[in-house]
Design a protein around this motif. Structure first.
Motif, mmCIF file in Angstrom:
data_model
loop_
_atom_site.group_PDB
_atom_site.id
_atom_site.type_symbol
_atom_site.label_atom_id
_atom_site.label_comp_id
_atom_site.label_asym_id
_atom_site.label_seq_id
_atom_site.Cartn_x
_atom_site.Cartn_y
_atom_site.Cartn_z
ATOM 1 N N PRO A 1 -6.418 5.322 -0.820
ATOM 2 C CA PRO A 1 -5.828 6.809 -0.854
ATOM 3 C C PRO A 1 -6.801 7.843 -1.378
ATOM 4 N N GLY B 1 4.539 1.695 3.596
ATOM 5 C CA GLY B 1 2.917 1.196 3.406
ATOM 6 C C GLY B 1 2.667 -0.073 3.944
ATOM 7 N N GLY C 1 0.888 -1.166 -0.007
ATOM 8 C CA GLY C 1 0.060 -0.041 -0.155
ATOM 9 C C GLY C 1 0.855 1.150 -0.006
ATOM 10 N N ASP C 2 0.243 2.349 -0.285
ATOM 11 C CA ASP C 2 0.896 3.537 -0.439
ATOM 12 C C ASP C 2 1.068 4.195 1.180
ATOM 13 N N HIS D 1 -3.287 1.936 -5.423
ATOM 14 C CA HIS D 1 -2.142 2.465 -4.732
ATOM 15 C C HIS D 1 -0.988 2.281 -5.862
#
Length: 657
Positions: free
Chosen positions: A443, A500, A417-418, A459
């Motif tokens: 996000p 992330g 994930g970001d 992401h």
């Protein structure tokens, strides 16, 4: 003598002749430093070996946190004592001398933790060693042989363990070099190996990554430029090649500061990006290092203006609470923004920002008249290629923006994930992404992402960097993301260091994005690229703008395919420049340390197929600023270019993907 009151920070009068921009002088810095140190006294343990502060306990445990509180404030004390050449009217020296002796006494129930018990000791050992180096005539040299040997024994336990492949290696070098200088055990081969490994982190133009991944943040300044030059000037370092390395480190800092001075807004707030923002005005450390070493082309009055602006901005926004403590948070207290390794003593790495106090009152950095920041002299546009950043600062509103196509705290190809503090397209001195809640997996701000059936965005972490440059009209950058959805709900992190989150990954489309930046506007163009073996069914793509955060939701104005938010005079605008789009606002509460409610503008493009291009104009600023227009041009060979038409008639053309 008036009794000390931690609820009242007493500052000297402003001096607008010497400091026309901030009013703050060395006297203000000294007053804040003394206030912080005096306010810690109620939290020292009985033997003064630990400083146990209220609030959360870190993943390392209370004993580690107590050492952290001692060691990090010891650094602040060391800067203060060094700059005063041993003068100590508040008696800090006795407190820290007692703590050093007690903390390294194996029979003391309040002794310091050993690195074999908790690796965090390796970090704090560097602050102890650094403080002892700086204060050697007034502290180390006054200790008896037994106390010195106990300190050596404790410090010598730290270098032998495992160290992360990042700025921690400087902690080991710092400790071993001090040990060498006092005849303690050390390993010259290990020092040489660490120095060589750290060199791999260096990129170009004065910029270091914090390790081998794309971790570009304030660690570049408050770690990777701070420790090398302090080490190079320390006793004992010459035996390990500092004579040859010091000119290299100085030249790199000189280059870095040319970029770094552009990253502070006119109000003193630096661009809010990257982990460990709880260290607050530690951001001033590389500015002072330029003055300490002479490694700068910037006027010393400008360096002090930037540093004092940062300190004043954080102090006036609540960084020091009514107890005189630095809390877990950014401006005021907001514990949720801390990483798992952060305890009550962690924020005292803000001590690094007081490095300038090692310079006496008659040093030119303190006697020079403040000079304006770059953003106070005019608009700023800069390409920082190592970090993959475009910097755009506008004098009209004093805001600095970073458009990011290079940092994600990950490696190319990673499928996680970001991180909100690394992987967004945009960061600024006036905004901060939501840090907790639903936006971790979805996000919400400063993004381009495909949407799934539930409306969640993809992401971009692991993206491939593209071209960077400036055509003389605008700055541009590009990157290509193998977009993916991440569900981390069943995989909560056990240790958070800024990256992330991992989770269940679902493949998404390949999205190439180009940013063209001029003034307060960014034109962001995204093209969906073909993927071998993947069906190219159209799907919706969302473009989101700058988040505005305050005590209430922002005021919205909308029209066809455009939306503008206004909060306390700051505007976040988003408008479609291609195709049909639906405008909306996402509102999140309790997700940011800078305000209760975050408002985020967004545009949804409903059907984006293979080869399609969506273009949006995105703005953060104050007042009105005419928007550019743009179009995508696709050649017979399939190459796509975004042409941007600026209001003054200038035109930029940038390839997408």
């Amino acid at each position: 003598m008036t009794a000390f009151d931690p609820a009242r920070l007493i500052l000297p009068p402003e001096d607008r002749a010497l400091s026309p921009h901030t009013g703050w002088t060395r006297g203000h810095w000294a007053a804040v430093a003394d206030h912080l140190l005096l306010s810690l006294r109620p939290y020292f343990t009985s033997t003064r070996s630990q400083v146990r502060l209220p609030g959360r306990t870190s993943s390392s445990g209370a004993a580690s946190d107590g050492l952290e509180g001692f060691a990090r404030s010891f650094m602040l004390f060391a800067f203060r004592l060094t700059g005063e050449r041993g003068a100590d009217p508040h008696g800090f020296l006795d407190w820290y001398r007692d703590g050093l002796v007690a903390g390294t006494d194996p029979s003391n129930p309040e002794r310091w933790i050993l690195p074999a018990e908790q690796a965090q000791a390796e970090v704090e050992a560097a602050s102890i060693a650094l403080g002892l180096q700086l204060t050697r005539p007034w502290l180390w040299d006054t200790l008896d042989a037994v106390a010195q040997q106990r300190i050596v024994d404790w410090l010598s336990l730290n270098p032998v363990g495992w160290y992360p492949d990042n700025n921690w290696l400087w902690f080991r070098i710092t400790v071993e070099t001090f040990l060498a200088s006092v005849g303690g055990p050390h390993d010259p081969a290990r020092i040489a190996s660490d120095l060589a490994r750290i060199e791999d982190y260096y990129q170009a133009d004065g910029w270091w990554a914090d390790g081998t991944w794309r971790a570009y943040d304030y660690y570049c300044g408050w770690a990777m430029h701070l420790y090398p030059l302090l080490w190079a000037g320390s006793q004992g370092s010459a035996d390990f090649g500092s004579g040859a390395l010091a000119p290299v480190f100085r030249a790199r800092l000189t280059e870095f500061l040319d970029d770094y001075v552009t990253l502070t807004g006119a109000d003193g707030v630096p661009v809010l990006q990257g982990r460990s923002l709880i260290y607050r005005f530690a951001t001033a450390a590389p500015l002072w290092m330029g003055a300490v070493t002479g490694a700068t082309q910037q006027p010393l009055g400008l360096l002090r203006r930037a540093a004092s602006g940062q300190l004043r901005a954080f102090v006036e926004r609540g960084a020091v609470d009514e107890r005189g403590l630095l809390t877990m948070g950014l401006f005021g207290e907001w514990p949720a923004m801390a990483q798992s390794y952060s305890g009550g003593g962690s924020p005292y790495w803000a001590s690094k920002g007081f490095l300038g106090l090692v310079l006496p009152a008659d040093h030119e950095v303190w006697t020079a008249v403040e000079e304006p920041l770059p953003i106070e002299q005019g608009d700023v546009r800069r390409v920082i290629r190592p970090a993959g950043w475009l910097v755009s600062g506008t004098a009209a509103d004093g805001i600095v923006r970073v458009i990011n196509h290079g940092a994600d705290h990950a490696f190319e190809g990673d499928r996680i994930g970001d991180s909100a503090l690394y992987a967004r397209f945009g960061y600024s001195s006036a905004t901060l992404p939501p840090l907790i809640g639903a936006t971790i997996d979805d996000p919400a701000d400063s993004m381009v992402g495909a949407l799934d059936a539930e409306g969640r965005s993809t992401h971009r972490t692991g993206f491939v960097r593209g071209a960077f440059g400036d055509d003389g009209i605008a700055a541009f950058a590009s990157s290509t993301a193998d977009a993916h959805w991440v569900d981390s709900s069943n995989d909560p992190p056990t240790y958070d260091h800024g990256s992330g989150r991992a989770g269940v990954v679902t493949d998404g489309p390949l999205l190439a994005t180009a940013s063209v930046v001029r003034g307060s506007w960014e034109v962001r163009a995204t093209r969906r690229l073909p993927q071998e073996g993947v069906a190219a069914a159209p799907l919706p793509v969302r473009v989101s703008g700058w988040p505005l955060t305050g005590s209430a939701a922002a005021i919205a104005e909308s029209e066809d395919a455009a939306i503008a938010l206004d909060l306390d005079g700051v505007r976040s605008e988003l408008r479609a420049l291609s195709g049909a789009a639906t405008a909306s606002i996402r509102t999140e509460a309790g997700v940011s340390p800078i305000g209760e409610v975050a408002s985020i503008p967004r545009l949804d493009f409903a059907e984006v197929g293979e080869g399609d291009v969506v273009i949006a104009a995105i703005r953060l600023g104050r007042g009105a600023d005419p928007a550019p227009s743009a179009r995508a041009v696709v050649s017979d060979a399939g190459e796509a270019v975004v042409e941007v038409f600026w209001p003054d008639g200038a035109v930029s053309a940038v390839r997408i993907g």
